[in-house]
Design a protein around this motif. Sequence first.
Motif, mmCIF file in Angstrom:
data_model
loop_
_atom_site.group_PDB
_atom_site.id
_atom_site.type_symbol
_atom_site.label_atom_id
_atom_site.label_comp_id
_atom_site.label_asym_id
_atom_site.label_seq_id
_atom_site.Cartn_x
_atom_site.Cartn_y
_atom_site.Cartn_z
ATOM 1 N N ALA A 8 0.722 -1.201 0.073
ATOM 2 C CA ALA A 8 -0.049 -0.094 -0.045
ATOM 3 C C ALA A 8 0.864 1.340 -0.011
ATOM 4 N N ILE A 9 1.838 1.364 0.710
ATOM 5 C CA ILE A 9 2.951 2.472 0.740
ATOM 6 C C ILE A 9 3.560 2.480 -0.640
ATOM 7 N N THR A 10 4.047 1.601 -1.419
ATOM 8 C CA THR A 10 4.802 1.741 -2.398
ATOM 9 C C THR A 10 4.460 0.871 -3.225
ATOM 10 N N PRO A 11 3.207 0.984 -4.329
ATOM 11 C CA PRO A 11 2.648 0.238 -5.240
ATOM 12 C C PRO A 11 3.874 -0.371 -6.351
ATOM 13 N N ASN A 12 3.595 -1.421 -6.911
ATOM 14 C CA ASN A 12 4.457 -2.302 -7.709
ATOM 15 C C ASN A 12 5.696 -2.644 -7.476
ATOM 16 N N GLN A 14 8.560 -5.188 -6.449
ATOM 17 C CA GLN A 14 8.758 -6.664 -6.835
ATOM 18 C C GLN A 14 9.761 -7.098 -5.600
ATOM 19 N N GLN A 15 10.373 -6.543 -4.775
ATOM 20 C CA GLN A 15 11.026 -7.258 -3.822
ATOM 21 C C GLN A 15 11.326 -6.074 -2.532
ATOM 22 N N VAL A 16 11.442 -6.817 -1.556
ATOM 23 C CA VAL A 16 11.754 -5.979 -0.279
ATOM 24 C C VAL A 16 13.132 -6.665 0.377
ATOM 25 N N GLU A 17 14.082 -5.748 0.467
ATOM 26 C CA GLU A 17 15.525 -6.124 0.904
ATOM 27 C C GLU A 17 15.565 -5.747 2.365
ATOM 28 N N VAL A 18 15.925 -6.646 3.166
ATOM 29 C CA VAL A 18 16.236 -6.159 4.598
ATOM 30 C C VAL A 18 17.922 -5.818 4.583
ATOM 31 N N VAL A 19 18.114 -4.596 4.833
ATOM 32 C CA VAL A 19 19.371 -3.785 4.723
ATOM 33 C C VAL A 19 20.103 -4.106 6.152
ATOM 34 N N VAL A 20 19.411 -4.021 7.337
ATOM 35 C CA VAL A 20 19.926 -4.165 8.753
ATOM 36 C C VAL A 20 18.658 -4.475 9.450
ATOM 37 N N VAL A 30 12.694 -0.885 -0.141
ATOM 38 C CA VAL A 30 11.451 -1.085 -0.747
ATOM 39 C C VAL A 30 11.207 -0.403 -2.101
ATOM 40 N N GLY A 31 11.443 -0.889 -3.065
ATOM 41 C CA GLY A 31 11.531 0.033 -4.589
ATOM 42 C C GLY A 31 12.699 0.983 -4.378
ATOM 43 N N ASP A 32 11.991 2.233 -4.364
ATOM 44 C CA ASP A 32 13.055 3.396 -4.450
ATOM 45 C C ASP A 32 13.090 4.143 -2.763
ATOM 46 N N LEU A 33 12.579 3.323 -2.163
ATOM 47 C CA LEU A 33 12.524 3.660 -0.515
ATOM 48 C C LEU A 33 13.502 3.046 0.312
ATOM 49 N N PHE A 34 13.889 3.700 1.367
ATOM 50 C CA PHE A 34 14.496 2.851 2.401
ATOM 51 C C PHE A 34 13.544 3.231 3.580
ATOM 52 N N LEU A 35 12.957 2.200 4.135
ATOM 53 C CA LEU A 35 11.915 2.303 5.140
ATOM 54 C C LEU A 35 12.500 1.651 6.627
ATOM 55 N N ALA A 72 14.215 8.462 0.504
ATOM 56 C CA ALA A 72 14.308 8.077 -0.968
ATOM 57 C C ALA A 72 15.666 7.943 -0.996
ATOM 58 N N ALA A 73 15.935 6.687 -1.862
ATOM 59 C CA ALA A 73 17.418 6.388 -2.318
ATOM 60 C C ALA A 73 17.775 7.380 -2.751
ATOM 61 N N LEU A 74 19.263 7.514 -2.663
ATOM 62 C CA LEU A 74 20.073 8.316 -3.299
ATOM 63 C C LEU A 74 20.327 7.877 -4.745
ATOM 64 N N PRO A 75 20.271 9.163 -5.601
ATOM 65 C CA PRO A 75 20.651 8.990 -6.990
ATOM 66 C C PRO A 75 22.274 8.346 -7.161
ATOM 67 N N GLY A 76 22.611 7.879 -8.084
ATOM 68 C CA GLY A 76 23.950 7.399 -8.376
ATOM 69 C C GLY A 76 24.207 5.893 -8.617
ATOM 70 N N THR A 77 25.674 5.465 -8.768
ATOM 71 C CA THR A 77 25.699 3.964 -8.681
ATOM 72 C C THR A 77 26.293 3.548 -7.709
#
Length: 145
Positions: A8-12, A14-20, A30-35, A72-77
């Motif tokens: 519901a927070i971030t539609p579409n 595909q994957q949730v990655e646990v960072v820590v 979660v997509g382009d967010l860090f929650l 928001a995820a920071l832009p860049g590589t």
Amino acid sequence: MTSLVIAAITPNVQQVEVVVAHHERVTMRVGDLFLQIDADQTRTDVEVEAMALAPIPTAEVRWRKPPALALAALPGTALGRLGEPSTPSPAAWAAAGAAMRMPHDAPLPPWPAFDAMPPAPLPNADLANVAPTMARPMRKTGGHG
């Protein structure tokens, strides 16, 4: 239930990655967010204020609903990923290191230093054996930047 809330927070998504994740905080990508979900709201307040004062680009606060903070995820590589070879040039690493050193030259934040708090006791530690190892000079074994 959690996946429904995240969807519901971030539609579409595909994957949730646990960072820590530990007993005080969990950070997920979660997509382009860090929650971030933190047990200590004061720590989150200080983090948001510190990011606003930082002399380098920091993540945009997308929304905040305690105990959650969405950044928001920071832009860049990415320069690298844990367990994978790093392919960027030495110049890219040097530039990243220079940017990461900038906060050390900035004025201190206006709140009291965390080192004024007494250190947490070491669990199950024999302090007679631990203290000498903490005081001895450390040899550099690697680094970045």
